[in-house]
Design an enzyme around this catalytic site. Structure first.
Site, short mmCIF file in Angstrom:
data_model
loop_
_atom_site.label_atom_id
_atom_site.label_comp_id
_atom_site.label_asym_id
_atom_site.label_seq_id
_atom_site.Cartn_x
_atom_site.Cartn_y
_atom_site.Cartn_z
N LYS A 1 4.09 20.34 -15.13
CA LYS A 1 4.19 19.57 -16.35
C LYS A 1 4.84 20.41 -17.45
O LYS A 1 4.77 21.64 -17.40
CB LYS A 1 2.79 19.18 -16.84
CG LYS A 1 2.09 18.10 -16.04
CD LYS A 1 0.72 17.81 -16.62
CE LYS A 1 -0.01 16.75 -15.82
NZ LYS A 1 0.64 15.43 -15.82
N ARG B 1 -4.11 10.29 -7.09
CA ARG B 1 -4.18 9.27 -6.04
C ARG B 1 -4.42 9.89 -4.67
O ARG B 1 -4.97 9.25 -3.78
CB ARG B 1 -2.92 8.40 -6.08
CG ARG B 1 -1.65 9.16 -5.85
CD ARG B 1 -0.42 8.42 -6.36
NE ARG B 1 -0.21 8.60 -7.80
CZ ARG B 1 0.75 8.02 -8.49
NH1 ARG B 1 1.61 7.20 -7.90
NH2 ARG B 1 0.88 8.23 -9.79
N1 BES Z 1 -3.43 13.26 -14.94
C1 BES Z 1 -2.13 12.72 -14.95
C2 BES Z 1 -2.03 11.42 -15.73
C3 BES Z 1 -2.23 11.50 -17.22
C4 BES Z 1 -1.17 11.57 -18.07
C5 BES Z 1 -3.50 11.42 -17.75
C6 BES Z 1 -1.37 11.62 -19.43
C7 BES Z 1 -3.71 11.48 -19.10
C8 BES Z 1 -2.64 11.56 -19.95
C9 BES Z 1 -1.66 12.43 -13.53
O1 BES Z 1 -2.13 13.30 -12.57
C10 BES Z 1 -0.18 12.53 -13.52
O2 BES Z 1 0.31 13.58 -13.75
N2 BES Z 1 0.50 11.43 -13.24
C11 BES Z 1 1.92 11.40 -13.22
C12 BES Z 1 2.35 10.55 -12.06
C13 BES Z 1 3.82 10.61 -11.77
C14 BES Z 1 4.23 11.99 -11.32
C15 BES Z 1 4.16 9.60 -10.71
C16 BES Z 1 2.41 10.82 -14.53
O3 BES Z 1 1.77 9.89 -15.05
O4 BES Z 1 3.40 11.29 -15.05
MN MN Z 2 -0.91 15.00 -12.35
#
Ligand code: BES
Ligand code: MN
Ligand code: ZN
Length: 505
Positions: free
Chosen positions: A283, A357
């Site tokens: 990230k 997931r």
């Molecule tokens: N934990 C994150 C989702 C999230 C984002 C929670 C912002 C709270 C605030 C999750 O694991 C994630 O990173 N999801 C990705 C999925 C994508 C790579 C398909 C996302 O939402 O960017």
């Molecule tokens: Mn994630």
């Protein structure tokens, strides 16, 4: 802090400060405040008539009582227009009062569920009492564990008295105040777990906390599945996510058996990413620290089962929390990897940041072994859900209209907003893989739904609801009774759902 219920009238009890609520536009203090108005020599009437206090929503004013008897001070809090009144307004008003009183440095205050001509008839004494207690206890939450400087300056309110004069209602108010304290404590417990940063709340720490729950309640049994157990079972999706971290994963199982022996359980599953860096699909640095809250779903189900046990609910409930850390390293799982899940379905990892997931796929498949009557999972699953619904609303998906209806009704009752997103078959196209049964990301379109669609493949035919709480779990600006930070979203909703669960004879 403690909430106590006392028989009597606000105007006749000497105390430091009493809360007086006032609707915008009303020309005189409400009926229930008329005694206090007299006790203060008409102070409330004068302030209202002067126009100094219009009663706008959550506006507040502290006044000294010039007379000798009754409260030393009163705090007027505006409720806004009476037409727009709801329990949510009441929670916010009492939160505001409590925060203001804390700021003044007072340790205790008095309030009452009688404040309007009609509003306290529309709502039951139970509903009003619960709103008062929640407003105060949730509004006063602060996370100070890691503050070491000037700790003596940390202000805390220690007692809130609800004053009730009607003999017939007193008992009901007392009982509700007791239950509402248990519920609000459960929300603040979840907030505490979430607020602890990644280094202080590893999967091991979360598992230890679950063991503490067992130790503090005769009604809860905790079992921890270790990495070797997961290997034997074949939970390779969960293990895959955990590979990049030196912290071993834990599958936390908490059982509460308040129902009949043999009666199938309600299964609560919570995403427990104690820190989500994204892994190899790292990230951006900005706001990555907030990903310590990626175990908010797990915290919510731990809070809920703790409350269920303390309320002695006549139900069998099991909480399942896969607890993992998602980090990049030489051992980490990689984009392109294919993972064989517990249910034997294979998933191609196209993005290691779509880890929630994966761990839920194995946890949900494991949940099926209990043959539950319902599965409800809570997860900070997708940023896409925040894009779709904003940061105050959870996405709701599921495979069973009746269960969806129950969850929506519970959410309505607690003012924790949920909104349904569809799980039509066509969305499965998004997560088709060329080389495995599914891939773990469908890219940008319908991101919350493609994640939910993948989960749906791991619950079998059990009634299931998924709540994507990525938005409401973490609050970046103070809300009336949710100080910024961890909200504890889902605890009250789940407790409401469980309390309302129909009991088979
Ligand atoms: N934990 C994150 C989702 C999230 C984002 C929670 C912002 C709270 C605030 C999750 O694991 C994630 O990173 N999801 C990705 C999925 C994508 C790579 C398909 C996302 O939402 O960017
Ligand atoms: Mn994630
Ligand atoms: Zn995550």
């Amino acid at each position: 802090m403690r909430v106590l219920v006392k028989k009597g009238k606000l105007s006749e009890l000497s105390n430091e400060i009493s809360v007086v609520l006032h609707f915008e536009g009303e020309k005189a203090p409400h009926k229930a405040a008329s005694g206090l108005d007299k006790a203060t020599g008409g102070l409330i009437t004068r302030v209202i008539e002067s126009g100094d206090f219009p009663g706008k929503r959550f506006e507040s004013l502290v006044l000294f009582n010039p007379e000798q008897n009754g409260p030393k001070r009163i705090i007027l809090v505006g409720l806004g227009k009476s037409k727009e009144f709801s329990l949510e307004t009441l929670r916010g008003a009492y939160a505001k009062a409590a925060q203001q009183i804390r700021l003044v440095g007072l340790k205790e205050f008095y309030g009452s569920i009688s404040f309007g001509e009609s509003e306290d008839n529309v709502y039951s004494p139970e509903a009003l009492t619960q709103a008062l207690v929640e407003g105060v206890m949730l509004g006063l939450y602060q996370f100070t564990v890691f503050k070491t400087v000037d700790r003596e300056n940390i202000r805390e309110v220690s007692e809130f008295y609800i004053v009730e004069d009607r003999e017939d209602i007193l008992k009901r108010v007392k009982q509700t105040a007791k239950e509402a304290q248990i519920i609000a404590t459960g929300v603040n417990y979840a907030r505490d777990l979430i607020s602890h940063p990644g280094n202080e709340m590893t999967p091991k720490d979360l598992a230890a906390e679950a063991m503490n729950l067992e130790a503090s309640s005769k009604r809860l049994k905790t079992k921890i599945l270790e990495a070797k157990d997961m290997q034997e079972l074949g939970m390779n999706a969960l293990l895959g996510v955990a590979k990049g971290s030196d912290e071993p994963p834990k599958l936390i199982i908490i059982e509460y058996r308040g129902g009949k022996r043999g009666d199938p359980c309600v299964m609560l599953v919570g995403k427990g990413l104690t820190f989500d860096s994204g892994g190899i699909s790292l990230k951006p640095a900005e706001k990555m620290d907030e990903m310590k809250s990626d175990m908010a779903g797990g915290a919510a189900v731990m809070g809920a089962i703790k409350v269920a046990a303390e309320l002695d609910l006549p139900l069998n409930i099991i909480a399942l929390i896969p607890a993992v850390e998602n980090l990049p390293s030489g051992k980490a799982y990689k984009p392109g990897d294919i993972l064989k899940t517990l249910s034997n379905l294979t998933i191609e990892v196209v993005n290691t940041d779509a880890e929630g997931r994966l761990i839920l796929a194995d946890a949900l498949a494991y949940a099926q072994r209990y043959q539950p009557k319902a599965i409800i999972d809570l997860a900070t699953l997708t940023g896409a859900c925040v894009v779709a619904l904003g940061d105050n609303v959870a996405g709701l998906m599921g495979n069973n209209d009746e269960l969806k209806g129950k969850v929506k009704a519970a959410a309505e009752a607690t003012s924790e907003k949920v909104w349904e997103l569809p799980l039509w078959d066509e969305y499965l196209e998004l997560i088709k893989s060329d080389v495995a049964d599914f891939k773990n990301s469908g890219g940008r379109p319908a991101g919350a739904i493609s994640a939910g669609s993948l989960l749906s493949k791991f619950v079998g035919t059990y009634p299931w609801v998924h709540l994507d709480i990525a938005g409401p779990a973490w609050v970046t600006k103070d809300r009336p009774y949710i100080p910024k930070g961890a909200s504890g979203f889902g605890v009250r909703l789940l407790v409401q759902l469980l309390r309302d669960w129909p009991i088979e004879q």
